[in-house]
Design a protein around this motif. Structure first.
Motif, PDB file in Angstrom:
ATOM      1  N   ASN A   1      15.007 -13.522  -9.746  1.00 56.47           N
ATOM      2  CA  ASN A   1      14.368 -12.870  -8.907  1.00 56.47           C
ATOM      3  C   ASN A   1      13.273 -13.583  -8.088  1.00 56.47           C
ATOM      4  OD1 ASN A   1      14.838 -10.011 -10.903  1.00 56.47           O
ATOM      5  ND2 ASN A   1      15.846 -10.154  -8.939  1.00 56.47           N
TER       6      ASN A   1
ATOM      7  N   ASP B   1      13.557 -10.894  -2.737  1.00 58.59           N
ATOM      8  CA  ASP B   1      14.394  -9.441  -3.284  1.00 58.59           C
ATOM      9  C   ASP B   1      13.624  -8.277  -3.149  1.00 58.59           C
ATOM     10  OD1 ASP B   1      16.409 -11.183  -4.073  1.00 58.59           O
ATOM     11  OD2 ASP B   1      15.670 -11.526  -6.462  1.00 58.59           O
ATOM     12  N   ILE B   2      12.393  -8.250  -3.119  1.00 58.46           N
ATOM     13  CA  ILE B   2      11.575  -7.343  -3.115  1.00 58.46           C
ATOM     14  C   ILE B   2      11.522  -6.864  -1.512  1.00 58.46           C
ATOM     15  CG2 ILE B   2       9.132  -6.417  -3.304  1.00 58.46           C
ATOM     16  CD1 ILE B   2      10.981  -7.416  -5.700  1.00 58.46           C
TER      17      ILE B   2
ATOM     18  N   ARG C   1      11.835   1.788 -10.278  1.00 59.37           N
ATOM     19  CA  ARG C   1      11.335   0.781 -11.286  1.00 59.37           C
ATOM     20  C   ARG C   1      11.905  -0.791 -11.096  1.00 59.37           C
ATOM     21  NH1 ARG C   1      13.090   1.414 -17.372  1.00 59.37           N
ATOM     22  NH2 ARG C   1      15.010   0.151 -16.678  1.00 59.37           N
ATOM     23  N   ILE C   2      11.071  -1.403 -10.922  1.00 59.35           N
ATOM     24  CA  ILE C   2      11.453  -3.022 -10.502  1.00 59.35           C
ATOM     25  C   ILE C   2      11.505  -3.632 -11.560  1.00 59.35           C
ATOM     26  CG2 ILE C   2      11.288  -4.846  -8.753  1.00 59.35           C
ATOM     27  CD1 ILE C   2      11.352  -1.854  -7.465  1.00 59.35           C
ATOM     28  N   SER C   3      12.632  -4.481 -11.936  1.00 54.06           N
ATOM     29  CA  SER C   3      12.705  -5.463 -13.055  1.00 54.06           C
ATOM     30  C   SER C   3      12.470  -6.784 -12.310  1.00 54.06           C
ATOM     31  CB  SER C   3      13.883  -5.548 -13.846  1.00 54.06           C
ATOM     32  OG  SER C   3      14.158  -4.042 -14.451  1.00 54.06           O
TER      33      SER C   3
ATOM     34  N   LEU D   1      14.535  -4.901  -0.719  1.00 52.83           N
ATOM     35  CA  LEU D   1      14.622  -3.661  -1.037  1.00 52.83           C
ATOM     36  C   LEU D   1      13.791  -2.851  -0.089  1.00 52.83           C
ATOM     37  CD1 LEU D   1      14.969  -1.569  -3.036  1.00 52.83           C
ATOM     38  CD2 LEU D   1      12.950  -2.145  -4.194  1.00 52.83           C
TER      39      LEU D   1
ATOM     40  N   ALA E   1       5.296  -7.049  -6.355  1.00 56.60           N
ATOM     41  CA  ALA E   1       6.242  -6.173  -5.898  1.00 56.60           C
ATOM     42  C   ALA E   1       5.484  -4.695  -5.857  1.00 56.60           C
ATOM     43  CB  ALA E   1       7.342  -6.413  -6.984  1.00 56.60           C
TER      44      ALA E   1
ATOM     45  N   ALA F   1       6.332  -8.819 -10.627  1.00 57.05           N
ATOM     46  CA  ALA F   1       6.278  -7.672 -10.743  1.00 57.05           C
ATOM     47  C   ALA F   1       5.237  -7.015 -10.117  1.00 57.05           C
ATOM     48  CB  ALA F   1       6.475  -7.297 -12.060  1.00 57.05           C
TER      49      ALA F   1
ATOM     50  N   LEU G   1      17.739  -5.963  -9.413  1.00 54.63           N
ATOM     51  CA  LEU G   1      16.346  -5.716  -9.922  1.00 54.63           C
ATOM     52  C   LEU G   1      16.112  -4.916 -10.841  1.00 54.63           C
ATOM     53  CD1 LEU G   1      14.848  -5.405  -6.250  1.00 54.63           C
ATOM     54  CD2 LEU G   1      14.404  -7.157  -7.813  1.00 54.63           C
ATOM     55  N   ASN G   2      17.376  -4.909 -11.755  1.00 53.56           N
ATOM     56  CA  ASN G   2      17.480  -3.840 -12.812  1.00 53.56           C
ATOM     57  C   ASN G   2      17.637  -4.410 -14.257  1.00 53.56           C
ATOM     58  OD1 ASN G   2      17.578  -1.137 -13.570  1.00 53.56           O
ATOM     59  ND2 ASN G   2      19.841  -1.105 -13.264  1.00 53.56           N
TER      60      ASN G   2
ATOM     61  N   VAL H   1      18.755  -1.228  -8.250  1.00 57.62           N
ATOM     62  CA  VAL H   1      17.258  -0.805  -8.644  1.00 57.62           C
ATOM     63  C   VAL H   1      17.350   0.404  -9.291  1.00 57.62           C
ATOM     64  CG1 VAL H   1      16.720   0.172  -6.634  1.00 57.62           C
ATOM     65  CG2 VAL H   1      14.915  -0.893  -8.004  1.00 57.62           C
TER      66      VAL H   1
END
Ligand code: PLP
Length: 397
Positions: free
Chosen positions: A381, A385-386, A374-376, A389, A309, A306, A23-24, A362
């Motif tokens: 994704n 994935d969220i 900070r979520i990319s 996390l 998330a 995004a 997520l980076n 992340v």
């Protein structure tokens, strides 16, 4: 032609270790396999005739009387493809290693005098502040770091904060297109207009913009714009761009001076000594990939993911989002609950535990006395994935 489904179905296009949740992308962009393969093919080709490629194909610069044997040099060919993608004239666009190099070139080329000021804001990238400080201090000039209304981010307040920071001694305004830690998208056209009305030139730090945001650099009006292609534009590292408006070529030099000195923007930047040129030459392959995915469709997906998330995490953590949907793009920075910690070391520990024990990468940092994640959101994704996390963090905070 059917368009590919976004989410984990895209993962075979990348080289991630199975089981990794990445997520980076905004910090270190991951390069698609097809782009690294194209880069490898170029390297293999060049190794067959290293001198021919390096001295006679890479640049138009008539380095030691050895002109390019191609109608257009490989660097200019690649710059032309990239220029089209970012809405610039090819003559106004050069490659740099990264946004850091772009900022160094612009600030280092200014004719700063004692008492002059360079203005930027506190949400700007730390290294950019140091670059400004370095060149300003050599000239006896100052860097003015303005405080940002954040949380409480508002277009009118930002314009006012910048307007109030400009003085008769301001020689340059540096503004982020997408702020690094906070992920906020600044009102760049309005800020440029305001600065120009005050007679101040503007450098836009667009490190996170190419690929994630539609760019029309010739129309934007910035004096200089630097950005990375190795974050959101699918290029290999290291690949950045520097745009200079037609009236801003004069006096602009790369941080590394070489044979093209004083000849033209392209001559100076296309050749900064012997190096690996393949990241630049492979950049158009990344652009073609995005075009195959559908650039607008890709951006919509990133933004939706995004934003979802941000909502999902802030609800779960019972924290308030300090921005609206229109103020962010492919990244969001969400406040963690206060009990998660407050210091840079707290952020470091939590981030490391997520990586080592949960295999989730992340970005996490401390700011204004609390932690932020900070979520990319890239096309590989998806909401799982969220969830991953959120679950991993629920065991840790
Ligand atoms: C706003 C901003 N500017 C500049 C940079 C520097 O980018 P690079 O390390 O590719 O030069 C970054 C990196 O994330 C950034 O976020």
């Amino acid at each position: 032609m059917s368009l590919p489904t976004f989410g984990h179905a895209m993962l075979p296009e990348w080289s991630f270790e199975p089981g990794t949740t990445y997520l980076n992308h905004g910090t270190v962009g991951a390069t698609p396999k097809r782009v690294t393969q194209a880069q490898d093919a170029l390297r293999a080709l060049f190794e067959k005739q290293p001198s021919q490629h390096l001295l006679r194909e890479i640049t138009d610069f008539r380095y030691l009387d050895q002109p390019s044997i191609r109608p257009q040099s490989r660097m200019r060919e690649a710059a032309t493809a990239v220029a089209e993608f970012v809405g610039a004239r090819p003559d106004d666009l050069v490659f740099v290693d990264n946004a850091t190099a772009g900022v160094n070139a612009v600030v280092g080329s200014l004719d700063l005098r004692e008492g002059d000021e360079v203005v930027l804001d506190e949400l700007g990238y730390g290294a950019v502040k140091l670059i400004a400080k370095h060149f300003a201090s050599r000239a006896g000039a100052h860097v003015r770091v303005l405080e940002m209304p954040y949380p409480g981010f508002d277009r009118a307040l930002i314009l006012k904060a910048y307007r109030d920071a400009i003085t008769p001694r301001t020689r340059l305004l540096i503004i982020d297109h997408v702020c690094s830690g906070s992920s906020l998208v600044l009102p760049v056209p309005e800020l440029i207009e305001m600065a120009h009305a005050a007679g101040v030139p503007v450098l836009v730090d667009g490190a996170h913009a190419p690929g994630a945001h539609a760019l029309e650099l010739s129309a934007l009006g910035a004096d200089w714009y630097t950005g990375n292609l190795h974050k959101w534009a699918m290029a290999p590292r290291s690949c950045g761009i520097l745009y200079a408006a037609p009236g801003r070529h004069e006096g602009l030099h790369p941080a590394v001076i070489s044979w093209g000195y004083g000849q033209s923007l392209a001559a100076e930047f296309d050749w900064v000594g012997t190096r690996d040129f393949t990241p630049y030459l492979a950049a158009p392959v990344g652009i073609e990939f995005m075009q195959q995915l559908g650039v607008a469709r890709m951006r919509d997906y990133q933004r939706d993911l995004a934003w979802d998330a941000a909502l999902r995490l802030s609800r779960g953590w019972n924290t308030e989002l300090p921005f609206e949907r229109s103020q962010v793009g492919s990244m969001v920075t969400v406040p963690l609950p206060q009990h998660a910690g407050s210091t840079a070391m707290d952020a470091h520990r939590l981030r490391l535990a997520l990586l080592v024990e949960d295999r989730i990468e992340v970005q996490m940092h401390s700011f204004r006395g609390r932690l932020w994640a900070r979520i990319s959101a890239q096309v590989y994704n998806e909401s799982a994935d969220i969830e991953r996390l959120a679950t991993a963090l629920s065991h840790r905070i």
